[in-house]
Structure formats: C-alpha cells, structure tokens
Design a protein around this motif. Sequence first.
Motif, short mmCIF file in Angstrom:
data_model
loop_
_atom_site.label_atom_id
_atom_site.label_comp_id
_atom_site.label_asym_id
_atom_site.label_seq_id
_atom_site.Cartn_x
_atom_site.Cartn_y
_atom_site.Cartn_z
N TYR A 183 0.56 -1.04 -0.07
CA TYR A 183 -0.11 -0.38 0.59
C TYR A 183 1.15 1.44 -0.12
N ARG A 184 1.81 1.17 0.78
CA ARG A 184 3.17 2.40 0.69
C ARG A 184 3.35 2.66 -0.93
N LEU A 185 4.14 1.25 -0.75
CA LEU A 185 4.72 1.59 -2.37
C LEU A 185 3.54 1.83 -3.27
N TYR A 205 5.03 10.05 -14.77
CA TYR A 205 4.65 8.80 -15.39
C TYR A 205 3.75 8.12 -17.00
N ARG A 206 3.39 9.53 -16.59
CA ARG A 206 1.86 9.87 -17.71
C ARG A 206 3.72 9.57 -19.88
N LEU A 243 3.54 5.08 -6.86
CA LEU A 243 3.25 4.87 -8.06
C LEU A 243 2.41 5.42 -8.73
N GLU A 244 1.32 6.00 -7.83
CA GLU A 244 0.31 6.68 -8.22
C GLU A 244 0.24 7.77 -9.27
N HIS A 296 -8.13 4.95 1.25
CA HIS A 296 -7.32 5.42 0.62
C HIS A 296 -8.16 4.44 -0.68
N PRO A 297 -8.71 5.30 -1.30
CA PRO A 297 -9.18 4.82 -3.31
C PRO A 297 -8.33 4.18 -3.53
N PRO A 298 -8.89 3.29 -4.47
CA PRO A 298 -7.83 2.22 -5.09
C PRO A 298 -7.88 2.92 -6.49
N VAL A 299 -6.79 2.24 -6.97
CA VAL A 299 -6.46 2.22 -8.36
C VAL A 299 -7.71 3.18 -9.06
N GLY A 300 -7.30 4.22 -10.15
CA GLY A 300 -8.50 4.60 -10.89
C GLY A 300 -9.65 5.01 -10.96
N VAL A 301 -10.25 4.63 -9.46
CA VAL A 301 -11.97 4.70 -8.83
C VAL A 301 -11.96 6.83 -9.02
#
Length: 180
Positions: free
Chosen positions: A28-30, A40-41, A34-35, A173-178
């Motif tokens: 979760y920390r890592l 990153y884009r 990577l957000e 902690h909102p999950p990815v992409g939500v």
Amino acid sequence: MTTPRTRPRQDSRWPMPKRPSFSARSMYRLHRLLEPNGFYRRLASWLERHPIAYGAFTAAERGVKGKAFGCRMCGQCALPATGYACPMSCPKQLRNGPCGGVAANGDCEVYPGVRCVWLIAYERAEREGREDDLTLLQRPVDQRQAGRSSWVNYWQGRDAGLWTGDGSETPRHPPVGVAR
Ligand code: SF4
C-alpha cells in the motif's frame, strides 16, 4: 505422527494460488509512489511509442510481479483492491471472490494443500483495515490487455472503472483508477 504437507505440483495448464512475497502494508505504501503523475504519464507515452523499450519494461514487470505475486500479466491490475494477492493466480481466475469449492480448512479445490488466494486476500486486507475493498465489484477481464503492462495502462488512465461498488463503501485510500 503427522506427515508434513508438501506443496502440490503445479499443473502448467492452471495458475496456482500464490501468497505474495511482500506484506500488504509495504505494498500500500509503495503504491503511493506509483500513482499517476506527469512524469509517469510521459514515461508511459514514451514507452508505447518505442516497442523495444516497451517490451523490456513489460518483461521487467512480468519478472518482478511474477515472482512477488504470481502475476499472469492480465494488464488490468486488481492488486490494490485485493490486499495485493493476485486473483489471476486463482486456478479459476475468479476476480470477485472464491468459488464454492474452498475446503473447510481454506485449501484451494484445485490444489489441496494450497490456501485459496481469496482467503489470503481477505486476511491481508483485513490486517490493514482494508477488508471493505473486497466488496468492490471487479469488471470482467478485458482479454485484449493480456500480456500488456498494467503499470503503463494505469499511468495512461485505462484502469478507470476497473472496479465499482454499491456506493456504501468508503475506502480510506481510493483504489486505483476509481474516480471519487
Ligand atoms: S496485472 Fe493482473 S495478473 Fe498481474 S498481479 Fe495484477 S491482477 Fe494479477
């Protein structure tokens, strides 16, 4: 005298439940590192324009996540919503919880002696107070993404709508992409 349990041999036709190599907390920390952001884009766009670099990056992802999570490179990573236990390591590749064949002791129906990956997911998420994540409904896997880099897809915003909920859950902690 009890006989020690030996791990069953994997039938190469089917994935085998995998207990992740790293704690859910560390993942979760890592994940926060990577957000998606501008860097990153840009990296993701550059990789997609350079097939050799994209291939090398994807191979690295396959190697790292394969060892750590039993990743099958579905290209649509569910890990942040499953306590970082890969649902594609379920022999039936169920994305929304266990089948009805889980043994009373928690063993996988296909691989007796191996814990069901969905139990592993629940236990890991619960330990971090994230068990509500498992109430999110995962959309069907898009097989067109198989073999592609889930990190690139994530940074490119293609994970939006990967899972949904009934609106009652409030993950801290909102999950990815939500979209929230
Ligand atoms: S990309 Fe797919 S197969 Fe790989 S770890 Fe994530 S959910 Fe599992």
